[in-house]
Structures are given as C-alpha cells and as structure tokens.
Design a protein around this motif. Structure first.
Motif, PDB file in Angstrom:
ATOM      1  N   SER A   7      37.419  34.603  28.610  1.00  9.10           N
ATOM      2  CA  SER A   7      38.381  35.633  28.248  1.00  9.10           C
ATOM      3  C   SER A   7      38.515  36.669  29.364  1.00  9.10           C
ATOM      4  O   SER A   7      39.621  37.093  29.697  1.00  9.10           O
ATOM      5  CB  SER A   7      37.944  36.311  26.955  1.00  9.10           C
ATOM      6  OG  SER A   7      38.797  37.379  26.651  1.00  9.10           O
ATOM      7  N   SER A   8      37.403  37.069  29.954  1.00 10.83           N
ATOM      8  CA  SER A   8      37.437  38.038  31.044  1.00 10.83           C
ATOM      9  C   SER A   8      38.168  37.480  32.252  1.00 10.83           C
ATOM     10  O   SER A   8      38.927  38.181  32.909  1.00 10.83           O
ATOM     11  CB  SER A   8      36.018  38.439  31.449  1.00 10.83           C
ATOM     12  OG  SER A   8      35.388  39.093  30.389  1.00 10.83           O
ATOM     13  N   ARG A   9      37.948  36.211  32.552  1.00 19.30           N
ATOM     14  CA  ARG A   9      38.615  35.573  33.695  1.00 19.30           C
ATOM     15  C   ARG A   9      40.119  35.523  33.466  1.00 19.30           C
ATOM     16  O   ARG A   9      40.895  35.821  34.364  1.00 19.30           O
ATOM     17  CB  ARG A   9      38.051  34.168  33.907  1.00 19.30           C
ATOM     18  CG  ARG A   9      38.621  33.492  35.144  1.00 19.30           C
ATOM     19  CD  ARG A   9      38.020  32.115  35.368  1.00 19.30           C
ATOM     20  NE  ARG A   9      36.591  32.212  35.514  1.00 19.30           N
ATOM     21  CZ  ARG A   9      35.727  31.336  35.002  1.00 19.30           C
ATOM     22  NH1 ARG A   9      36.162  30.310  34.315  1.00 19.30           N
ATOM     23  NH2 ARG A   9      34.437  31.478  35.171  1.00 19.30           N
ATOM     24  N   GLU A  10      40.521  35.155  32.252  1.00 15.26           N
ATOM     25  CA  GLU A  10      41.953  35.098  31.943  1.00 15.26           C
ATOM     26  C   GLU A  10      42.579  36.488  31.977  1.00 15.26           C
ATOM     27  O   GLU A  10      43.693  36.652  32.464  1.00 15.26           O
ATOM     28  CB  GLU A  10      42.165  34.441  30.585  1.00 15.26           C
ATOM     29  CG  GLU A  10      41.846  32.966  30.577  1.00 15.26           C
ATOM     30  CD  GLU A  10      41.846  32.366  29.190  1.00 15.26           C
ATOM     31  OE1 GLU A  10      42.119  33.100  28.203  1.00 15.26           O
ATOM     32  OE2 GLU A  10      41.564  31.164  29.092  1.00 15.26           O
ATOM     33  N   THR A  11      41.857  37.485  31.491  1.00 15.72           N
ATOM     34  CA  THR A  11      42.355  38.856  31.525  1.00 15.72           C
ATOM     35  C   THR A  11      42.518  39.329  32.963  1.00 15.72           C
ATOM     36  O   THR A  11      43.527  39.947  33.309  1.00 15.72           O
ATOM     37  CB  THR A  11      41.396  39.792  30.756  1.00 15.72           C
ATOM     38  OG1 THR A  11      41.290  39.330  29.409  1.00 15.72           O
ATOM     39  CG2 THR A  11      41.889  41.224  30.774  1.00 15.72           C
ATOM     40  N   LEU A  12      41.539  39.028  33.803  1.00 14.17           N
ATOM     41  CA  LEU A  12      41.609  39.413  35.207  1.00 14.17           C
ATOM     42  C   LEU A  12      42.764  38.694  35.909  1.00 14.17           C
ATOM     43  O   LEU A  12      43.514  39.307  36.671  1.00 14.17           O
ATOM     44  CB  LEU A  12      40.294  39.124  35.920  1.00 14.17           C
ATOM     45  CG  LEU A  12      40.236  39.508  37.393  1.00 14.17           C
ATOM     46  CD1 LEU A  12      40.499  40.993  37.577  1.00 14.17           C
ATOM     47  CD2 LEU A  12      38.894  39.127  37.982  1.00 14.17           C
ATOM     48  N   THR A  13      42.934  37.409  35.622  1.00 18.50           N
ATOM     49  CA  THR A  13      44.037  36.649  36.217  1.00 18.50           C
ATOM     50  C   THR A  13      45.376  37.243  35.787  1.00 18.50           C
ATOM     51  O   THR A  13      46.263  37.440  36.620  1.00 18.50           O
ATOM     52  CB  THR A  13      43.956  35.172  35.816  1.00 18.50           C
ATOM     53  OG1 THR A  13      42.711  34.636  36.270  1.00 18.50           O
ATOM     54  CG2 THR A  13      45.103  34.370  36.411  1.00 18.50           C
ATOM     55  N   ASP A  14      45.519  37.531  34.507  1.00 18.39           N
ATOM     56  CA  ASP A  14      46.767  38.136  34.017  1.00 18.39           C
ATOM     57  C   ASP A  14      47.038  39.475  34.692  1.00 18.39           C
ATOM     58  O   ASP A  14      48.169  39.786  35.057  1.00 18.39           O
ATOM     59  CB  ASP A  14      46.724  38.326  32.499  1.00 18.39           C
ATOM     60  CG  ASP A  14      46.760  37.017  31.740  1.00 18.39           C
ATOM     61  OD1 ASP A  14      47.147  35.986  32.345  1.00 18.39           O
ATOM     62  OD2 ASP A  14      46.399  37.024  30.547  1.00 18.39           O
ATOM     63  N   PHE A  15      45.981  40.275  34.865  1.00 16.12           N
ATOM     64  CA  PHE A  15      46.139  41.565  35.528  1.00 16.12           C
ATOM     65  C   PHE A  15      46.591  41.381  36.978  1.00 16.12           C
ATOM     66  O   PHE A  15      47.529  42.030  37.434  1.00 16.12           O
ATOM     67  CB  PHE A  15      44.832  42.363  35.485  1.00 16.12           C
ATOM     68  CG  PHE A  15      44.870  43.601  36.334  1.00 16.12           C
ATOM     69  CD1 PHE A  15      45.643  44.691  35.964  1.00 16.12           C
ATOM     70  CD2 PHE A  15      44.155  43.665  37.512  1.00 16.12           C
ATOM     71  CE1 PHE A  15      45.697  45.830  36.754  1.00 16.12           C
ATOM     72  CE2 PHE A  15      44.188  44.793  38.312  1.00 16.12           C
ATOM     73  CZ  PHE A  15      44.963  45.877  37.930  1.00 16.12           C
ATOM     74  N   MET A  16      45.932  40.476  37.710  1.00 14.08           N
ATOM     75  CA  MET A  16      46.278  40.240  39.117  1.00 14.08           C
ATOM     76  C   MET A  16      47.725  39.764  39.248  1.00 14.08           C
ATOM     77  O   MET A  16      48.449  40.193  40.139  1.00 14.08           O
ATOM     78  CB  MET A  16      45.329  39.231  39.751  1.00 14.08           C
ATOM     79  CG  MET A  16      43.895  39.711  39.851  1.00 14.08           C
ATOM     80  SD  MET A  16      43.706  41.199  40.827  1.00 14.08           S
ATOM     81  CE  MET A  16      43.878  40.534  42.446  1.00 14.08           C
ATOM     82  N   LEU A  17      48.147  38.870  38.359  1.00 14.03           N
ATOM     83  CA  LEU A  17      49.512  38.343  38.427  1.00 14.03           C
ATOM     84  C   LEU A  17      50.551  39.392  38.036  1.00 14.03           C
ATOM     85  O   LEU A  17      51.720  39.260  38.382  1.00 14.03           O
ATOM     86  CB  LEU A  17      49.647  37.108  37.549  1.00 14.03           C
ATOM     87  CG  LEU A  17      48.872  35.882  38.022  1.00 14.03           C
ATOM     88  CD1 LEU A  17      48.986  34.746  37.017  1.00 14.03           C
ATOM     89  CD2 LEU A  17      49.334  35.429  39.399  1.00 14.03           C
ATOM     90  N   SER A  18      50.130  40.440  37.341  1.00 17.60           N
ATOM     91  CA  SER A  18      51.078  41.486  36.947  1.00 17.60           C
ATOM     92  C   SER A  18      51.376  42.467  38.081  1.00 17.60           C
ATOM     93  O   SER A  18      52.353  43.203  38.014  1.00 17.60           O
ATOM     94  CB  SER A  18      50.548  42.262  35.736  1.00 17.60           C
ATOM     95  OG  SER A  18      49.489  43.130  36.110  1.00 17.60           O
ATOM     96  N   LEU A  19      50.555  42.483  39.119  1.00 18.48           N
ATOM     97  CA  LEU A  19      50.783  43.377  40.258  1.00 18.48           C
ATOM     98  C   LEU A  19      51.865  42.786  41.158  1.00 18.48           C
ATOM     99  O   LEU A  19      51.833  41.591  41.453  1.00 18.48           O
ATOM    100  CB  LEU A  19      49.481  43.558  41.044  1.00 18.48           C
ATOM    101  CG  LEU A  19      48.314  44.138  40.254  1.00 18.48           C
ATOM    102  CD1 LEU A  19      47.045  44.079  41.081  1.00 18.48           C
ATOM    103  CD2 LEU A  19      48.621  45.557  39.824  1.00 18.48           C
ATOM    104  N   PRO A  20      52.829  43.592  41.587  1.00 16.55           N
ATOM    105  CA  PRO A  20      53.966  43.036  42.333  1.00 16.55           C
ATOM    106  C   PRO A  20      53.586  42.199  43.551  1.00 16.55           C
ATOM    107  O   PRO A  20      53.878  41.010  43.590  1.00 16.55           O
ATOM    108  CB  PRO A  20      54.770  44.268  42.741  1.00 16.55           C
ATOM    109  CG  PRO A  20      54.409  45.307  41.759  1.00 16.55           C
ATOM    110  CD  PRO A  20      52.977  45.029  41.380  1.00 16.55           C
ATOM    111  N   ALA A  21      52.951  42.753  44.526  1.00 15.09           N
ATOM    112  CA  ALA A  21      52.651  42.000  45.747  1.00 15.09           C
ATOM    113  C   ALA A  21      51.457  41.073  45.555  1.00 15.09           C
ATOM    114  O   ALA A  21      51.517  39.895  45.906  1.00 15.09           O
ATOM    115  CB  ALA A  21      52.394  42.950  46.913  1.00 15.09           C
ATOM    116  N   LYS A  22      50.383  41.576  44.990  1.00 22.92           N
ATOM    117  CA  LYS A  22      49.169  40.764  44.824  1.00 22.92           C
ATOM    118  C   LYS A  22      49.442  39.569  43.919  1.00 22.92           C
ATOM    119  O   LYS A  22      48.951  38.470  44.166  1.00 22.92           O
ATOM    120  CB  LYS A  22      48.031  41.626  44.262  1.00 22.92           C
ATOM    121  CG  LYS A  22      46.720  40.895  44.165  1.00 22.92           C
ATOM    122  CD  LYS A  22      46.242  40.460  45.534  1.00 22.92           C
ATOM    123  CE  LYS A  22      44.873  39.822  45.430  1.00 22.92           C
ATOM    124  NZ  LYS A  22      44.428  39.271  46.694  1.00 22.92           N
TER     125      LYS A  22
END
Length: 95
Positions: A7-22
């Motif tokens: 769950s933490s990995r998926e949350t982190l992935t979702d967060f990273m993908l939500s950032l425009p450039a990153k």
C-alpha cells in the motif's frame, strides 16, 4: 506487514506520478523498462529528464521520434502536445 508495504509503495507511486515533471520522467523511465525491445543509449537519461520536465510544464514539446512515440503514449497525463515533426509546430502553436 506486506499489505502495508504494498500500500505504501502504491501510494508513493501515485504521489510521484501526480507531480508534473517528476511524474512524466517516471512514466518515460517505466515505459523504457517495461519494453523488452528498448535499448538504452548514452544520452537517454538526459533526454528523459529534459523531455519529462518540458512535457510537464510546456504547451508544446518537439522530440525525436523515439522519445516522441513514448511521450504520446502518455498524452492523457501531459499538458503538452507532443510532435516529432517541425512542420506541425505552427499549427500546434496557433491551435
């Protein structure tokens, strides 16, 4: 414990993908890693960083065909219009 880590990995992935450039850089990198036919070249990391940043913050991105094809796969997540043909540029800038 495992479900928390997943769950933490998926949350982190979702967060990273939500950032425009990153997020766009991550999408390019993941696309390259998922494609078994992809062959890394010397400048690919620089290309991913520059194009991902541009795609996250610009209206139009002009790229070589190789990375342009990968960027266009993620068009739904990009604010930029992507082309590999300079002849498309006037229409993309005016339209």
């Amino acid at each position: 414990m495992w479900s928390y880590v997943t769950s933490s990995r998926e949350t982190l992935t979702d967060f990273m993908l939500s950032l425009p450039a990153k997020g766009d850089i991550c999408r390019l990198r993941m696309s390259a890693h998922e494609d078994q036919r992809f062959r890394w070249h010397k400048g690919d990391l620089n290309d991913m960083t520059a194009l991902g940043t541009a795609a996250g913050h610009c209206d139009v991105v002009v790229s070589e065909k190789h990375w342009g094809t990968i960027l266009r796969r993620h068009a739904a997540h990009l604010p930029a219009k992507v082309t590999s043909n300079l002849r498309d540029l006037p229409q993309l800038l005016l339209g």
